[in-house]
Design a protein around this motif. Structure first.
Motif, PDB file in Angstrom:
ATOM      1  N   TRP A 105     -74.679 -66.714  45.762  1.00 21.91           N
ATOM      2  CA  TRP A 105     -73.649 -67.130  44.815  1.00 21.91           C
ATOM      3  C   TRP A 105     -74.319 -67.500  43.486  1.00 21.91           C
ATOM      4  CZ3 TRP A 105     -68.814 -70.064  46.698  1.00 21.91           C
ATOM      5  CH2 TRP A 105     -68.365 -69.526  47.908  1.00 21.91           C
ATOM      6  N   THR A 106     -73.621 -67.303  42.388  1.00 23.12           N
ATOM      7  CA  THR A 106     -74.143 -67.823  41.131  1.00 23.12           C
ATOM      8  C   THR A 106     -74.091 -69.349  41.177  1.00 23.12           C
ATOM      9  OG1 THR A 106     -72.010 -67.939  39.977  1.00 23.12           O
ATOM     10  CG2 THR A 106     -73.186 -65.823  39.923  1.00 23.12           C
ATOM     11  N   PRO A 107     -74.963 -70.019  40.454  1.00 24.05           N
ATOM     12  CA  PRO A 107     -74.927 -71.496  40.458  1.00 24.05           C
ATOM     13  C   PRO A 107     -73.577 -72.050  40.029  1.00 24.05           C
ATOM     14  CG  PRO A 107     -76.969 -70.704  39.469  1.00 24.05           C
ATOM     15  CD  PRO A 107     -76.101 -69.499  39.677  1.00 24.05           C
ATOM     16  N   GLN A 108     -72.923 -71.376  39.079  1.00 25.54           N
ATOM     17  CA  GLN A 108     -71.624 -71.861  38.607  1.00 25.54           C
ATOM     18  C   GLN A 108     -70.567 -71.736  39.700  1.00 25.54           C
ATOM     19  OE1 GLN A 108     -73.522 -69.571  37.075  1.00 25.54           O
ATOM     20  NE2 GLN A 108     -74.271 -70.700  35.258  1.00 25.54           N
ATOM     21  N   ASP A 109     -70.589 -70.614  40.420  1.00 27.44           N
ATOM     22  CA  ASP A 109     -69.633 -70.431  41.517  1.00 27.44           C
ATOM     23  C   ASP A 109     -69.855 -71.475  42.601  1.00 27.44           C
ATOM     24  OD1 ASP A 109     -68.614 -68.274  40.184  1.00 27.44           O
ATOM     25  OD2 ASP A 109     -69.597 -66.765  41.425  1.00 27.44           O
ATOM     26  N   ALA A 110     -71.111 -71.710  42.949  1.00 29.64           N
ATOM     27  CA  ALA A 110     -71.415 -72.706  43.976  1.00 29.64           C
ATOM     28  C   ALA A 110     -70.947 -74.088  43.548  1.00 29.64           C
ATOM     29  CB  ALA A 110     -72.916 -72.718  44.257  1.00 29.64           C
ATOM     30  N   GLN A 111     -71.135 -74.415  42.283  1.00 33.02           N
ATOM     31  CA  GLN A 111     -70.720 -75.727  41.776  1.00 33.02           C
ATOM     32  C   GLN A 111     -69.206 -75.884  41.859  1.00 33.02           C
ATOM     33  OE1 GLN A 111     -71.607 -76.449  37.587  1.00 33.02           O
ATOM     34  NE2 GLN A 111     -72.111 -78.580  38.042  1.00 33.02           N
ATOM     35  N   ARG A 112     -68.479 -74.825  41.478  1.00 36.42           N
ATOM     36  CA  ARG A 112     -67.017 -74.893  41.539  1.00 36.42           C
ATOM     37  C   ARG A 112     -66.536 -74.999  42.982  1.00 36.42           C
ATOM     38  NH1 ARG A 112     -67.406 -71.303  36.850  1.00 36.42           N
ATOM     39  NH2 ARG A 112     -67.587 -69.488  38.214  1.00 36.42           N
ATOM     40  N   PHE A 113     -67.164 -74.223  43.862  1.00 41.56           N
ATOM     41  CA  PHE A 113     -66.794 -74.272  45.284  1.00 41.56           C
ATOM     42  C   PHE A 113     -67.020 -75.677  45.849  1.00 41.56           C
ATOM     43  CE2 PHE A 113     -67.892 -74.003  49.772  1.00 41.56           C
ATOM     44  CZ  PHE A 113     -66.889 -73.209  50.295  1.00 41.56           C
ATOM     45  N   GLU A 114     -68.165 -76.259  45.571  1.00 42.84           N
ATOM     46  CA  GLU A 114     -68.484 -77.578  46.110  1.00 42.84           C
ATOM     47  C   GLU A 114     -67.546 -78.643  45.568  1.00 42.84           C
ATOM     48  OE1 GLU A 114     -72.590 -77.926  45.165  1.00 42.84           O
ATOM     49  OE2 GLU A 114     -73.210 -76.467  46.707  1.00 42.84           O
ATOM     50  N   ALA A 115     -67.120 -78.497  44.321  1.00 44.73           N
ATOM     51  CA  ALA A 115     -66.168 -79.456  43.760  1.00 44.73           C
ATOM     52  C   ALA A 115     -64.831 -79.385  44.489  1.00 44.73           C
ATOM     53  CB  ALA A 115     -65.978 -79.185  42.265  1.00 44.73           C
ATOM     54  N   GLU A 116     -64.354 -78.171  44.759  1.00 41.53           N
ATOM     55  CA  GLU A 116     -63.091 -78.024  45.488  1.00 41.53           C
ATOM     56  C   GLU A 116     -63.247 -78.478  46.937  1.00 41.53           C
ATOM     57  OE1 GLU A 116     -60.141 -77.381  44.342  1.00 41.53           O
ATOM     58  OE2 GLU A 116     -60.866 -77.051  42.303  1.00 41.53           O
ATOM     59  N   ALA A 117     -64.425 -78.208  47.529  1.00 40.81           N
ATOM     60  CA  ALA A 117     -64.661 -78.646  48.908  1.00 40.81           C
ATOM     61  C   ALA A 117     -64.628 -80.166  49.000  1.00 40.81           C
ATOM     62  CB  ALA A 117     -65.998 -78.111  49.403  1.00 40.81           C
ATOM     63  N   PRO A 155     -59.829 -66.947  41.472  1.00 40.08           N
ATOM     64  CA  PRO A 155     -59.957 -67.253  40.042  1.00 40.08           C
ATOM     65  C   PRO A 155     -61.256 -67.948  39.654  1.00 40.08           C
ATOM     66  CG  PRO A 155     -58.482 -68.826  41.101  1.00 40.08           C
ATOM     67  CD  PRO A 155     -58.805 -67.787  42.129  1.00 40.08           C
ATOM     68  N   TRP A 156     -61.945 -68.598  40.610  1.00 40.39           N
ATOM     69  CA  TRP A 156     -63.144 -69.341  40.239  1.00 40.39           C
ATOM     70  C   TRP A 156     -64.436 -68.600  40.588  1.00 40.39           C
ATOM     71  CZ3 TRP A 156     -66.051 -70.004  44.517  1.00 40.39           C
ATOM     72  CH2 TRP A 156     -65.402 -70.121  45.750  1.00 40.39           C
ATOM     73  N   MET A 157     -64.305 -67.423  41.162  1.00 41.12           N
ATOM     74  CA  MET A 157     -65.495 -66.691  41.599  1.00 41.12           C
ATOM     75  C   MET A 157     -65.835 -65.596  40.588  1.00 41.12           C
ATOM     76  SD  MET A 157     -66.130 -64.794  45.270  1.00 41.12           S
ATOM     77  CE  MET A 157     -66.565 -66.260  46.187  1.00 41.12           C
ATOM     78  N   SER A 158     -67.098 -65.550  40.186  1.00 44.91           N
ATOM     79  CA  SER A 158     -67.535 -64.551  39.216  1.00 44.91           C
ATOM     80  C   SER A 158     -67.622 -63.168  39.861  1.00 44.91           C
ATOM     81  CB  SER A 158     -68.891 -64.940  38.638  1.00 44.91           C
ATOM     82  OG  SER A 158     -69.879 -64.900  39.662  1.00 44.91           O
ATOM     83  N   GLU A 159     -67.673 -62.140  39.027  1.00 46.65           N
ATOM     84  CA  GLU A 159     -67.666 -60.764  39.528  1.00 46.65           C
ATOM     85  C   GLU A 159     -68.877 -60.448  40.403  1.00 46.65           C
ATOM     86  OE1 GLU A 159     -65.890 -57.315  40.423  1.00 46.65           O
ATOM     87  OE2 GLU A 159     -65.036 -58.976  39.283  1.00 46.65           O
ATOM     88  N   PRO A 160     -70.113 -60.871  40.037  1.00 46.91           N
ATOM     89  CA  PRO A 160     -71.254 -60.576  40.926  1.00 46.91           C
ATOM     90  C   PRO A 160     -71.103 -61.196  42.311  1.00 46.91           C
ATOM     91  CG  PRO A 160     -72.037 -61.187  38.745  1.00 46.91           C
ATOM     92  CD  PRO A 160     -70.566 -61.469  38.757  1.00 46.91           C
ATOM     93  N   THR A 161     -70.597 -62.421  42.356  1.00 47.22           N
ATOM     94  CA  THR A 161     -70.407 -63.070  43.655  1.00 47.22           C
ATOM     95  C   THR A 161     -69.295 -62.383  44.437  1.00 47.22           C
ATOM     96  OG1 THR A 161     -71.126 -65.163  42.684  1.00 47.22           O
ATOM     97  CG2 THR A 161     -70.040 -65.276  44.816  1.00 47.22           C
ATOM     98  N   LYS A 162     -68.246 -61.966  43.758  1.00 47.03           N
ATOM     99  CA  LYS A 162     -67.167 -61.244  44.437  1.00 47.03           C
ATOM    100  C   LYS A 162     -67.694 -59.973  45.092  1.00 47.03           C
ATOM    101  CE  LYS A 162     -63.198 -62.693  41.613  1.00 47.03           C
ATOM    102  NZ  LYS A 162     -62.132 -62.246  40.686  1.00 47.03           N
ATOM    103  N   GLN A 163     -68.517 -59.225  44.360  1.00 47.16           N
ATOM    104  CA  GLN A 163     -69.035 -57.974  44.908  1.00 47.16           C
ATOM    105  C   GLN A 163     -69.933 -58.234  46.115  1.00 47.16           C
ATOM    106  OE1 GLN A 163     -67.929 -54.938  44.070  1.00 47.16           O
ATOM    107  NE2 GLN A 163     -66.532 -56.109  42.763  1.00 47.16           N
ATOM    108  N   ALA A 164     -70.736 -59.298  46.042  1.00 44.80           N
ATOM    109  CA  ALA A 164     -71.583 -59.646  47.180  1.00 44.80           C
ATOM    110  C   ALA A 164     -70.738 -60.085  48.377  1.00 44.80           C
ATOM    111  CB  ALA A 164     -72.553 -60.756  46.782  1.00 44.80           C
ATOM    112  N   ALA A 165     -69.650 -60.810  48.109  1.00 42.77           N
ATOM    113  CA  ALA A 165     -68.758 -61.250  49.193  1.00 42.77           C
ATOM    114  C   ALA A 165     -68.073 -60.055  49.846  1.00 42.77           C
ATOM    115  CB  ALA A 165     -67.729 -62.235  48.647  1.00 42.77           C
ATOM    116  N   LEU A 166     -67.646 -59.103  49.030  1.00 39.75           N
ATOM    117  CA  LEU A 166     -66.994 -57.913  49.576  1.00 39.75           C
ATOM    118  C   LEU A 166     -67.970 -57.088  50.407  1.00 39.75           C
ATOM    119  CD1 LEU A 166     -64.900 -56.874  46.439  1.00 39.75           C
ATOM    120  CD2 LEU A 166     -64.009 -57.802  48.591  1.00 39.75           C
ATOM    121  N   ALA A 167     -69.215 -57.027  49.977  1.00 42.33           N
ATOM    122  CA  ALA A 167     -70.224 -56.293  50.751  1.00 42.33           C
ATOM    123  C   ALA A 167     -70.445 -56.954  52.103  1.00 42.33           C
ATOM    124  CB  ALA A 167     -71.536 -56.240  49.966  1.00 42.33           C
TER     125      ALA A 167
END
Length: 676
Positions: free
Chosen positions: A536-548, A396-408
């Motif tokens: 990762w997009t900056p927003q995705d990285a920020q959300r990930f780091e907050a949860e981490a 839910p917190w990962m944007s579509e561009p980052t998801k596609q890069a992760a899947l690749a």
């Protein structure tokens, strides 16, 4: 960490307790019991302590009675599932290796180690010749050349080198440099008051060793060595900082390095290492390497020689007289609390595994790793990969561009099971059944050259970094590979005959763990090509780091030994992989049911068996000194907290065992870490 106790708790007792643990709306009929090696279907229920609520301490609930009845062997720092699997593999390897002909490489190396009488007869004469070479170095340039060569034999260097994928072009191998020079496990051992006893024991060991070598005034010389290493420690990066792939990505050419860190004669150092000038070197702990090079320039040559002579003797001592072996062990026991040295045959196997690992491993898998185990494991891996793909898509917190890069990236990861496709060729290595010291020197040089020959060549992603008989697994990082050696694929971690919930809870969680490393706090910095990149997009990285941070704060409260708390900055990657791996394994297990309800076995639901299997995989007893050492030096949390850490962040665990507010492990839903 496994104890093979095959006593089942009474099914009637378990069933009677079920309402207090979980209350599913409807239960399917009990299934026929599988024929697993542990407890009939895969879990040792007799190890549980049912007086403890699952929500108060799941480790003790799942493993408390096992812990109470399982002493730590005198020659081990811990005992548990992995340690016991390792004991089984060692017993299997002993039968294989001891039976190999004395004119074979493996047989000759093992025989040379086991011939203790011949070793005693030679004494320390081979060592004295090597120490004489150290003491004969005429100047700092010659000594730098010696340090460069030391990585292939006995000795130490203030700067270590290795060969691996380029951080910008992961298809090409380049040289990397890292800080070195320490004899204690980590810089904290030199700098923190808690490790004063270990420092005292280390100085005493240095003194004994120098006295054996005939060094005048050995106590004064030992003090000089300790003071020198303490200076190195002060300049060194701590272990948590060394995990940061961004901070350690500092490319330079050989010429740029010489200008950046001028205190060391780099031309002489690389000449000793047999490395030509390089257009690109990854200088990992760059400021530490610069400052250590400056310290080298300031340190008297005599101190450097004493330091090197001690470390040559230290590294050679396991292959010398009993007096040398015992002196080294007397010091090492202060690090782990181990009371008794391993029997000689185990130490002989360690030598074989370290120097001729794939040669011995080829024999091991031929006898002990059946094709059906590999096929079943490959199917599990495929299921876990598919489950991780689904979890990425639903994040839910990962944007579509980052998801596609992760899947690749996920699609490019190679998974290798059991043993390598191509075995190493050791034919150029000379091993003699009556020359232990010479064997070790020749084998160490042979293996160092083998590692170095990849420099400047394309990365071979099919090469393994572990032996097939190793009880472990790993994620190859920039190589985009995940490796599961045959050694770890044993009950109760993996049993083709056991209940599916058990295999998914143990091996499945390990598979998920290794996949997840490609997306943990440091793995996420490597892209689908294996290069270090911010994908990762900056927003995705920020959300990930907050949860981490939320997750890390949970671990920071864990006290592994009195005054020794888990360092979440050091263990973050492994902790994330434990949580994500467990979640993905549970998803894969649920998918394997194909919409059907899980059977009840032994009075336990599928999810209960899954979580109990996970806890059994990590059950362990550990010595306090070993725990302190692990918390200081190891990016993995101690085994107990690999159970207690992830579970409170997984809703299915609450449902499976009826965990409620007021239970010690309970975390409100809005406070739980939500990473993968």
């Amino acid at each position: 960490m496994t104890l093979r106790i095959m006593v089942l708790a009474s099914t009637a007792m378990v069933a009677a307790l079920q309402p207090a643990l979980a209350a599913p709306a409807a239960r399917p009929a009990a299934a026929p019991v599988a024929k697993g090696a542990i407890g009939g279907w895969g879990v040792d229920l007799s190890g549980r302590d049912l007086s403890v609520k699952p929500g108060d301490d799941f480790d003790t609930y799942a493993n408390g009675k096992w812990k109470a009845r399982t002493p730590i062997p005198d020659d081990r720092p811990n005992i548990g599932t992995l340690a016991l699997i390792d004991e089984q593999v060692q017993a299997q390897m002993k039968d294989l290796v001891a039976g190999m002909p004395a004119d074979s490489q493996v047989g000759a190396l093992y025989a040379s180690f086991m011939n203790e009488a011949a070793v005693e007869q030679r004494g320390i004469a081979p060592l004295q010749a090597d120490v004489a070479k150290v003491m004969a170095q005429p100047d700092k340039a010659a000594f730098a050349r010696y340090m460069g060569a030391a990585q292939g034999t006995f000795g130490i260097s203030m700067i270590d080198y290795g060969v691996g994928p380029d951080t910008a072009n992961a298809g090409l191998n380049v040289l990397s440099l890292g800080q070195g020079g320490l004899g204690l496990p980590e810089r904290d051992y030199y700098l923190k008051p808690a490790f004063a006893p270990q420092r005292e024991a280390y100085v005493a060991y240095i003194t004994r060793t120098l006295q054996t070598l005939g060094v005048p005034q050995p106590a004064d010389a030992a003090s000089k060595i300790m003071a020198f290493e303490t200076q190195i420690a002060t300049l060194s990066w701590d272990i948590a900082r060394r995990r940061d792939r961004s901070a350690t990505n500092n490319p330079m050419s050989s010429a740029q390095l010489a200008g950046y860190a001028p205190g060391l004669d780099w031309a002489a150092y690389f000449d000793g290492a047999g490395v030509a000038p390089q257009p690109r070197i990854i200088v990992r702990e760059n400021t530490a390497i610069r400052d250590i090079a400056a310290l080298y320039a300031q340190t008297p040559l005599e101190t450097l020689k004493l330091w090197q002579a001690f470390h040559v003797a230290d590294q050679a001592s396991p292959f010398l007289t009993k007096a040398m072996v015992d002196s080294r062990f007397a010091f090492s026991r202060t690090l782990t609390g181990v009371a008794q040295i391993k029997p000689r045959w185990k130490r002989g196997l360690e030598l074989v595994n370290s120097q001729l690992g794939e040669a011995a491993g080829q024999a091991y898998v031929a006898k002990y790793f059946p094709p059906q185990s590999k096929a079943r494991m490959q199917a599990l891996v495929a299921n876990l990969r598919a489950a991780f793909e689904t979890r990425i898509q639903a994040n839910p917190w990962m944007s579509e561009p980052t998801k596609q890069a992760a899947l690749a990236k996920l699609a490019r990861i190679d998974v290798m099971v059991g043993y390598p496709d191509k075995w190493r060729d050791y034919s150029a290595l000379t091993i003699k059944p009556d020359d232990l010291y010479g064997n070790v020197v020749r084998a160490a040089r042979f293996n160092a050259d083998y590692a170095k020959e990849d420099l400047g060549k394309p990365v071979d992603r099919k090469k393994w970094g572990m032996n097939p008989q190793t009880v472990n697994a790993y994620n190859g990082g920039a190589k985009l590979q995940i490796v599961f050696p045959a050694g770890i694929l044993q009950p109760p971690l993996f049993d083709p005959r056991a209940d599916d919930a058990v295999n998914y809870g143990a091996t499945g969680a390990i598979i998920g763990h290794e996949i997840s490393h490609s997306f943990d706090d440091q793995g996420r910095k490597i892209d689908a090509k294996g290069a270090i990149a911010d994908w990762w997009t900056p927003q995705d990285a920020q959300r990930f780091e907050a949860e981490a941070k939320v997750f890390g704060d949970e671990y920071a409260r864990f006290e592994a030994a009195p005054g020794a708390f888990i360092n979440p900055k050091l263990t973050m990657g492994e902790n994330i992989a434990d949580l994500a791996g467990l979640q993905v394994a549970l998803d894969a297990y649920h998918k394997s049911l194909r919409g059907k309800p899980a059977p009840v076995i032994g009075g336990l639901t599928g999810d209960q068996r899954f979580f109990l299997s996970f806890a059994q995989a990590w059950r362990a007893n550990q010595r306090m000194d070993a725990l302190r050492n692990q918390v200081t030096t190891d990016p993995h949390s101690p085994a107990r907290f690999r159970i207690l850490g992830p579970l409170p962040n997984i809703e299915a665990w609450y449902q499976a065992f009826g965990v409620k507010p007021g239970d010690a492990m309970y975390i409100p839903a809005d406070k739980r870490a939500k990473l993968w």
